[in-house]
Design a protein around this motif. Structure first.
Motif, PDB file in Angstrom:
ATOM      1  N   ARG A  26     -14.687  -3.341  52.683  1.00 58.72           N
ATOM      2  CA  ARG A  26     -13.707  -3.177  51.692  1.00 58.72           C
ATOM      3  C   ARG A  26     -13.787  -4.146  50.557  1.00 58.72           C
ATOM      4  O   ARG A  26     -13.473  -5.214  50.525  1.00 58.72           O
ATOM      5  N   SER A  27     -14.432  -3.401  49.452  1.00 60.34           N
ATOM      6  CA  SER A  27     -14.409  -4.154  48.087  1.00 60.34           C
ATOM      7  C   SER A  27     -12.930  -4.097  47.565  1.00 60.34           C
ATOM      8  O   SER A  27     -12.213  -3.335  47.681  1.00 60.34           O
ATOM      9  N   SER A  28     -12.797  -5.036  46.930  1.00 63.08           N
ATOM     10  CA  SER A  28     -11.500  -5.341  46.468  1.00 63.08           C
ATOM     11  C   SER A  28     -10.105  -5.370  47.194  1.00 63.08           C
ATOM     12  O   SER A  28      -9.255  -4.675  46.854  1.00 63.08           O
ATOM     13  N   ALA A  29     -10.510  -5.796  48.247  1.00 60.95           N
ATOM     14  CA  ALA A  29      -9.236  -5.899  49.349  1.00 60.95           C
ATOM     15  C   ALA A  29      -8.159  -6.382  48.708  1.00 60.95           C
ATOM     16  O   ALA A  29      -7.092  -6.066  49.096  1.00 60.95           O
ATOM     17  N   TYR A  30      -8.460  -7.477  47.997  1.00 63.06           N
ATOM     18  CA  TYR A  30      -7.368  -8.195  47.416  1.00 63.06           C
ATOM     19  C   TYR A  30      -7.626  -8.482  46.020  1.00 63.06           C
ATOM     20  O   TYR A  30      -8.921  -9.137  45.675  1.00 63.06           O
ATOM     21  N   THR A  31      -6.561  -8.381  45.063  1.00 61.83           N
ATOM     22  CA  THR A  31      -7.035  -8.638  43.500  1.00 61.83           C
ATOM     23  C   THR A  31      -5.711  -9.525  43.017  1.00 61.83           C
ATOM     24  O   THR A  31      -4.398  -9.096  43.649  1.00 61.83           O
ATOM     25  N   GLY A  32      -6.066 -10.066  41.946  1.00 57.63           N
ATOM     26  CA  GLY A  32      -4.658 -10.825  41.430  1.00 57.63           C
ATOM     27  C   GLY A  32      -5.304 -11.980  40.444  1.00 57.63           C
ATOM     28  O   GLY A  32      -6.278 -11.894  40.012  1.00 57.63           O
ATOM     29  N   ARG A  33      -4.296 -12.832  40.072  1.00 56.42           N
ATOM     30  CA  ARG A  33      -4.573 -13.702  39.338  1.00 56.42           C
ATOM     31  C   ARG A  33      -4.593 -15.158  39.772  1.00 56.42           C
ATOM     32  O   ARG A  33      -3.998 -15.249  41.107  1.00 56.42           O
ATOM     33  N   TYR A  34      -5.204 -16.198  39.268  1.00 54.57           N
ATOM     34  CA  TYR A  34      -5.380 -17.645  39.768  1.00 54.57           C
ATOM     35  C   TYR A  34      -5.156 -18.572  38.678  1.00 54.57           C
ATOM     36  O   TYR A  34      -5.520 -18.184  37.333  1.00 54.57           O
ATOM     37  N   THR A  35      -4.642 -19.587  38.890  1.00 57.12           N
ATOM     38  CA  THR A  35      -4.617 -20.751  37.925  1.00 57.12           C
ATOM     39  C   THR A  35      -5.279 -21.884  38.696  1.00 57.12           C
ATOM     40  O   THR A  35      -5.230 -22.195  39.822  1.00 57.12           O
ATOM     41  N   VAL A  36      -5.964 -23.004  37.954  1.00 56.86           N
ATOM     42  CA  VAL A  36      -6.546 -24.172  38.287  1.00 56.86           C
ATOM     43  C   VAL A  36      -5.867 -25.075  37.822  1.00 56.86           C
ATOM     44  O   VAL A  36      -5.858 -25.242  36.550  1.00 56.86           O
ATOM     45  N   THR A  37      -5.536 -25.959  38.622  1.00 53.44           N
ATOM     46  CA  THR A  37      -5.101 -27.596  38.097  1.00 53.44           C
ATOM     47  C   THR A  37      -5.817 -28.641  38.897  1.00 53.44           C
ATOM     48  O   THR A  37      -5.726 -28.861  40.069  1.00 53.44           O
ATOM     49  N   GLY A  38      -6.901 -29.275  38.059  1.00 54.47           N
ATOM     50  CA  GLY A  38      -7.630 -30.209  38.781  1.00 54.47           C
ATOM     51  C   GLY A  38      -8.749 -29.409  39.716  1.00 54.47           C
ATOM     52  O   GLY A  38      -9.279 -28.493  39.538  1.00 54.47           O
ATOM     53  N   SER A  39      -8.568 -29.849  41.197  1.00 55.86           N
ATOM     54  CA  SER A  39      -9.108 -29.183  42.001  1.00 55.86           C
ATOM     55  C   SER A  39      -8.271 -28.230  42.981  1.00 55.86           C
ATOM     56  O   SER A  39      -8.832 -27.593  44.046  1.00 55.86           O
ATOM     57  N   HIS A  40      -6.987 -27.850  42.527  1.00 53.74           N
ATOM     58  CA  HIS A  40      -6.080 -27.014  43.165  1.00 53.74           C
ATOM     59  C   HIS A  40      -5.875 -25.684  42.460  1.00 53.74           C
ATOM     60  O   HIS A  40      -5.921 -25.753  41.341  1.00 53.74           O
TER      61      HIS A  40
END
Length: 74
Positions: A26-40
């Motif tokens: 199942r390709s693209s089972a989950y899609t969305g956005r992400y942000t990075v703060t340091g290594s989190h």
């Protein structure tokens, strides 16, 4: 691209702050956005679900998943 050891889950973190996660066939089972703060990482799925992750020693710990950088063939 980050993948589980068995290759079943593949998570691509795109440079525009979006992610695309495949599960098995199942390709693209989950899609969305992400942000990075340091290594989190903070994720917000397109359905509104939220999750977190942390990169430690080159390994992505995403909730209950452990993902590794995909090695490109030489």
């Amino acid at each position: 691209m980050w993948v589980t050891l068995d290759g079943h889950i593949r998570q691509e973190l795109l440079p525009d702050g979006r992610y695309d996660e495949a599960r098995g066939e199942r390709s693209s089972a989950y899609t969305g956005r992400y942000t990075v703060t340091g290594s989190h990482l903070d994720y917000v799925d397109d359905t509104g679900f939220t999750a977190t992750g942390d990169i430690r020693d080159g390994v992505l710990y995403h909730e209950h998943l452990v993902l590794y950088r995909e090695q490109k063939p030489s």
